[in-house]
Design a protein around this motif. Sequence first.
Motif, PDB file in Angstrom:
ATOM      1  N   PRO A 111      -6.834  -1.883   3.997  1.00 32.67           N
ATOM      2  CA  PRO A 111      -5.660  -2.050   3.144  1.00 32.67           C
ATOM      3  C   PRO A 111      -5.690  -1.040   1.994  1.00 32.67           C
ATOM      4  O   PRO A 111      -6.760  -0.623   1.562  1.00 32.67           O
ATOM      5  CB  PRO A 111      -5.795  -3.486   2.617  1.00 32.67           C
ATOM      6  N   GLY A 112      -4.519  -0.633   1.546  1.00 33.50           N
ATOM      7  CA  GLY A 112      -4.444   0.261   0.393  1.00 33.50           C
ATOM      8  C   GLY A 112      -4.494   1.733   0.742  1.00 33.50           C
ATOM      9  O   GLY A 112      -4.379   2.583  -0.134  1.00 33.50           O
ATOM     10  N   VAL A 113      -4.699   2.067   2.018  1.00 37.37           N
ATOM     11  CA  VAL A 113      -4.606   3.456   2.445  1.00 37.37           C
ATOM     12  C   VAL A 113      -3.475   3.539   3.456  1.00 37.37           C
ATOM     13  O   VAL A 113      -2.901   2.526   3.817  1.00 37.37           O
ATOM     14  CB  VAL A 113      -5.928   3.957   3.084  1.00 37.37           C
ATOM     15  N   THR A 114      -3.138   4.730   3.923  1.00 36.63           N
ATOM     16  CA  THR A 114      -2.076   4.843   4.916  1.00 36.63           C
ATOM     17  C   THR A 114      -2.632   4.421   6.263  1.00 36.63           C
ATOM     18  O   THR A 114      -3.335   5.176   6.926  1.00 36.63           O
ATOM     19  CB  THR A 114      -1.534   6.277   4.963  1.00 36.63           C
ATOM     20  N   ALA A 115      -2.364   3.184   6.612  1.00 33.69           N
ATOM     21  CA  ALA A 115      -2.847   2.610   7.870  1.00 33.69           C
ATOM     22  C   ALA A 115      -1.745   1.680   8.358  1.00 33.69           C
ATOM     23  O   ALA A 115      -0.607   1.770   7.899  1.00 33.69           O
ATOM     24  CB  ALA A 115      -4.157   1.863   7.635  1.00 33.69           C
ATOM     25  N   HIS A 116      -2.065   0.804   9.293  1.00 34.59           N
ATOM     26  CA  HIS A 116      -1.082  -0.203   9.684  1.00 34.59           C
ATOM     27  C   HIS A 116      -0.669  -0.992   8.436  1.00 34.59           C
ATOM     28  O   HIS A 116      -1.549  -1.503   7.731  1.00 34.59           O
ATOM     29  CB  HIS A 116      -1.690  -1.201  10.676  1.00 34.59           C
ATOM     30  N   PRO A 117       0.621  -1.146   8.174  1.00 37.59           N
ATOM     31  CA  PRO A 117       1.006  -1.970   7.020  1.00 37.59           C
ATOM     32  C   PRO A 117       0.499  -3.403   7.135  1.00 37.59           C
ATOM     33  O   PRO A 117       0.394  -4.110   6.139  1.00 37.59           O
ATOM     34  CB  PRO A 117       2.535  -1.932   7.045  1.00 37.59           C
ATOM     35  N   GLY A 118       0.170  -3.829   8.374  1.00 37.43           N
ATOM     36  CA  GLY A 118      -0.342  -5.193   8.565  1.00 37.43           C
ATOM     37  C   GLY A 118      -1.834  -5.339   8.343  1.00 37.43           C
ATOM     38  O   GLY A 118      -2.371  -6.438   8.479  1.00 37.43           O
ATOM     39  N   ASP A 119      -2.523  -4.274   8.008  1.00 42.53           N
ATOM     40  CA  ASP A 119      -3.979  -4.351   7.840  1.00 42.53           C
ATOM     41  C   ASP A 119      -4.342  -4.958   6.486  1.00 42.53           C
ATOM     42  O   ASP A 119      -4.220  -4.295   5.448  1.00 42.53           O
ATOM     43  CB  ASP A 119      -4.598  -2.948   7.963  1.00 42.53           C
ATOM     44  N   LEU A 120      -4.803  -6.191   6.500  1.00 48.16           N
ATOM     45  CA  LEU A 120      -5.155  -6.873   5.255  1.00 48.16           C
ATOM     46  C   LEU A 120      -6.662  -6.879   5.025  1.00 48.16           C
ATOM     47  O   LEU A 120      -7.142  -7.512   4.079  1.00 48.16           O
ATOM     48  CB  LEU A 120      -4.634  -8.324   5.272  1.00 48.16           C
ATOM     49  N   GLY A 121      -7.432  -6.219   5.904  1.00 53.78           N
ATOM     50  CA  GLY A 121      -8.878  -6.150   5.691  1.00 53.78           C
ATOM     51  C   GLY A 121      -9.588  -7.398   6.172  1.00 53.78           C
ATOM     52  O   GLY A 121      -9.324  -7.883   7.275  1.00 53.78           O
TER      53      GLY A 121
END
Length: 189
Positions: free
Chosen positions: A106-116
């Motif tokens: 989360p917090g980088v340009t990745a899947h917007p659904g990635d919450l860690g």
Amino acid sequence: MTSPRNYVLPLTVALAVGIMVVMFGGGGADGESATAELKALGSSTVAGKATFTATSDGKVLVNADISGLIPGKHGVHVHEFGDCSAPDGMSAGGHFNPDSHEHGAPGVTAHPGDLGNLEADANGRATLSLVLDQVTLDAGPLSVVGRGLIVHADPDDLKSQPVGMAGARIACAVIMDDTGDTRPVVQAK
Ligand code: CU
Ligand code: ZN
């Protein structure tokens, strides 16, 4: 006596400002929220909920309080579909990824659904508080409303493609709008 006409201009201005706030609200109208009530999948005993709240600066704050976990890290993601019907949670599809990014943290340009990851304590309880700047609660391609929230058995390594090696799906929720918006749940075609 004051003429009623004196109220027309201020009222028109107030209405125009109100419409602009609604149109340019970014992450959703400030304070707008959505809720995801988790249901356990398979033999898991995971329970809890997440709330998604639009912030005044156009982002979305996620707060989650989840119990029934095995102590340690568990990947957690917004998935494409708000469909928890399959016993293994696969009906929720892949990670929410409208712009074809790679999986990541989360917090980088990745899947917007990635919450860690959730990090469960010795009692199996985990809380999460995270600001998402790539999604919205408003209708449109970046909306998380009507999509799925999935908790996994294993940690998300935040780099392996396409899903961070997070393993089985142990809980699933549909992200539902709290404002009475009746937008349909997003489902696989
Ligand atoms: Cu997932
Ligand atoms: Zn991902």
